[in-house]
Design an enzyme around this catalytic site. Structure first.
Site, short mmCIF file in Angstrom:
data_model
loop_
_atom_site.label_atom_id
_atom_site.label_comp_id
_atom_site.label_asym_id
_atom_site.label_seq_id
_atom_site.Cartn_x
_atom_site.Cartn_y
_atom_site.Cartn_z
CE LYS A 41 -0.32 -0.55 5.00
NZ LYS A 41 -1.14 -1.07 6.10
NE ARG A 135 -6.45 0.34 11.82
CZ ARG A 135 -5.22 0.17 11.35
NH1 ARG A 135 -4.30 1.06 11.64
NH2 ARG A 135 -4.90 -0.83 10.60
CE1 TYR A 251 11.84 31.83 3.28
CE2 TYR A 251 12.12 29.43 3.20
CZ TYR A 251 11.77 30.63 2.58
OH TYR A 251 11.36 30.63 1.28
CG MET A 298 8.54 23.48 -0.62
SD MET A 298 7.38 24.44 -1.62
CE MET A 298 6.54 25.42 -0.38
C1 LIG Z 1 -0.25 -1.88 6.81
C2 LIG Z 1 -0.76 -3.20 7.27
C3 LIG Z 1 0.12 -4.28 7.42
C4 LIG Z 1 1.63 -4.13 7.34
O1 LIG Z 1 2.08 -3.69 8.60
P1 LIG Z 1 3.62 -3.40 8.94
O2 LIG Z 1 3.59 -2.97 10.36
O3 LIG Z 1 4.06 -2.32 8.03
O4 LIG Z 1 4.37 -4.65 8.73
C5 LIG Z 1 -0.42 -5.52 7.71
N1 LIG Z 1 -1.77 -5.67 7.87
C6 LIG Z 1 -2.63 -4.64 7.78
C7 LIG Z 1 -4.07 -4.89 8.00
C8 LIG Z 1 -2.16 -3.37 7.49
O5 LIG Z 1 -3.01 -2.35 7.43
#
Ligand SMILES: *Cc1c(COP(=O)(O)O)cnc(C)c1O
Length: 346
Positions: A41, A135, A251, A298
Site C-alpha cells: 500500500k 479500527r 528562513y 521547501m
Molecule cells: C499496513 C498493514 C500491514 C503491514 O504492517 P507493517 O507494520 O508495516 O508490517 C499488515 N496488515 C494490515 C491490515 C495493514 O493495514
C-alpha cells in the site's frame, strides 16, 4: 513545449533490490510453516510499486495488500489481480463492481460491506475481524451472522495493535483470533504484520502481511540483525557559499555563522518529505559528516561543508535513512519517514 527530455533530477533514491528480496525471504522463513505476503500500500511505503513489486514477486511473494481501490491497477501491472487484497473493502456498489471487474479481492470489514459485496454478486473475498484494535474489521459477535457464512472466504485476518511492544494485548488478540478461526471457515488465516512475525510461532498462522520490515524498518529488536536497509536517498549540491562570521542562514535566520565557513545548498526539502523535524541531523559524503544549518526549506537545505571543502556543484550527498536511527533522532515514526518520501524523490 518540444519533446526535449528533462535533464537528470538533482535528487534520487537508490534502491537495494537485493536487500528488499532478502528481507522478504527472511520474513517468509520466519513465517514458516506459513508464508509471507507483502503490504504494498501507499506506493510500497513510498519506495515505488514499479520498482518494488517485481522484486517481491520474483523473491516469491504471492499475496499483496493495498489500502485503496485506486492502488489496484498499478500493482496489477506486475502480479495477477487475484493476488491483490484491498484492506478498506467495498463501501459502495461502485467499489464492489470495480472489485469484480478488476479481479482484486475485497477484504470485508463490516456487515454493511458483506451486504454490498453480496448485492454485487459476491465471489472470493477476505474477511477482517477486529480483535482489539477497534479500527477496520467485523466485531467478533458479527462473525455468527448468516451473511458471513455465505461468503466465499479466501483468508480470514485480523490486525495487531501493539505488536511492536511487549504488551499483554498481543496475546489477548492472538487468543481472540484463534476463537475467530474456530468460528469462520476460510482457506487461510492471517494475523501478523512485520512486528507480529517477530512475536513467534503462535502468531504466524498460514499467511503473514509484512510491510515496514520489507522496506528496511525495524519494529522489534528481534529483526535488527537480519533486516537490511533498502532505500538510500541522495541529493545534489546546487551551490557553494562561503559564510562570514555573523552571516545568518535560511528562513528566520535561525543559524548564525561564528567563523568563516564553507556552506552548501542541497536539493532536498520538506516538499520531498525531509521535514523540519530532521533539521538537527547531518548529511554525509564518503562518510564525512555535513551538519545541517538553519531551517529546512521547501526545496533546499544548507549544510556546513567544513568537513568536505572539496565538494562541488552536482556532487551527490547522502541523506541519512537508517530508519530506526533516523526515527529516533527526529521523532517521526519509521512508517512516516518512508511514506512521507515526496514525489520528486520517487
Ligand atoms: C499496513 C498493514 C500491514 C503491514 O504492517 P507493517 O507494520 O508495516 O508490517 C499488515 N496488515 C494490515 C491490515 C495493514 O493495514
Amino acid at each position: 513545449m518540444n519533446d526535449i527530455a528533462p535533464p537528470p533530477a538533482t535528487l534520487r533514491i537508490n534502491l537495494d533490490s537485493d536487500a528488499l528480496a532478502a528481507n522478504w525471504r527472511h520474513l517468509d522463513r520466519m513465517s514458516a510453516p506459513g508464508r509471507a505476503g507483502a503490504a504494498v500500500k501507499a506506493d510500497c511505503y513510498g519506495l515505488g510499486v514499479d520498482r518494488c513489486v517485481p522484486v517481491l514477486r520474483d523473491a516469491g511473494a504471492r499475496d499483496f495488500f493495498v489500502a485503496h481501490w485506486s492502488e489496484v491497477a498499478d500493482v496489477a501491472r506486475h502480479v495477477p489481480a487475484a493476488s491483490i487484497s484491498v484492506l478498506h473493502g467495498p463501501i459502495s456498489a461502485a467499489e464492489a463492481e470495480y472489485a469484480r471487474a478488476s479481479g482484486a479481492r475485497p477484504i470485508i470489514n463490516s456487515l454493511h460491506q458483506a451486504r454490498v459485496w453480496a448485492a454485487a454478486g459476491g465471489g472470493p473475498c477476505d474477511v477482517m475481524v477486529d480483535t482489539g484494535i477497534n479500527r477496520l474489521g467485523l466485531a467478533m459477535e458479527d462473525l455468527a451472522d448468516p451473511l458471513i457464512a455465505e461468503l466465499e472466504i479466501n483468508t480470514l485476518m485480523s490486525h495487531l495493535a501493539s505488536a511492536d511492544e511487549e504488551s499483554p494485548d498481543n496475546h489477548r488478540q492472538m487468543a481472540q483470533f484463534r476463537r475467530a478461526r474456530s468460528m469462520v471457515k476460510a482457506g487461510r488465516y492471517s494475523l501478523a504484520n512485520s512486528a507480529g512475525i517477530a512475536l513467534g510461532q503462535d502468531y504466524v498462522f498460514d499467511l503473514t502481511r509484512p510491510g515496514l520490515a520489507l522496506y528496511g524498518g525495524i519494529p522489534r529488536p528481534e529483526l535488527a540483525a537480519q533486516i537490511r536497509q533498502v532505500a538510500y536517498p541522495q541529493a545534489a549540491l546546487l551551490l557553494r557559499r562561503d559564510l562570514k562570521p555573523g552571516d545568518k542562514v535560511g528562513y528566520n535566520g535561525t543559524y548564525t555563522a561564528e567563523r568563516v565557513m564553507p556552506s552548501g545548498i542541497v536539493s532536498i526539502g520538506y516538499a520531498d518529505g525531509f521535514l523540519r523535524s530532521r533539521g538537527g541531523e547531518a548529511l554525509a559524503h564518503d562518510g564525512r559528516v555535513l551538519p545541517l544549518i538553519g531551517k529546512v526549506s521547501m526545496d533546499m537545505v544548507v549544510v556546513d561543508l567544513t568537513n568536505a571543502p572539496d565538494l562541488k556543484e552536482g556532487d551527490w550527498l547522502d541523506i541519512p535513512f537508517d530508519l530506526p536511527g533516523a526515527a529516533e533522532r527526529c521523532g517521526l515514526s519509521q512508517y512516516e519517514l518512508l511514506t512521507g518520501i515526496g514525489h520528486r524523490l520517487r
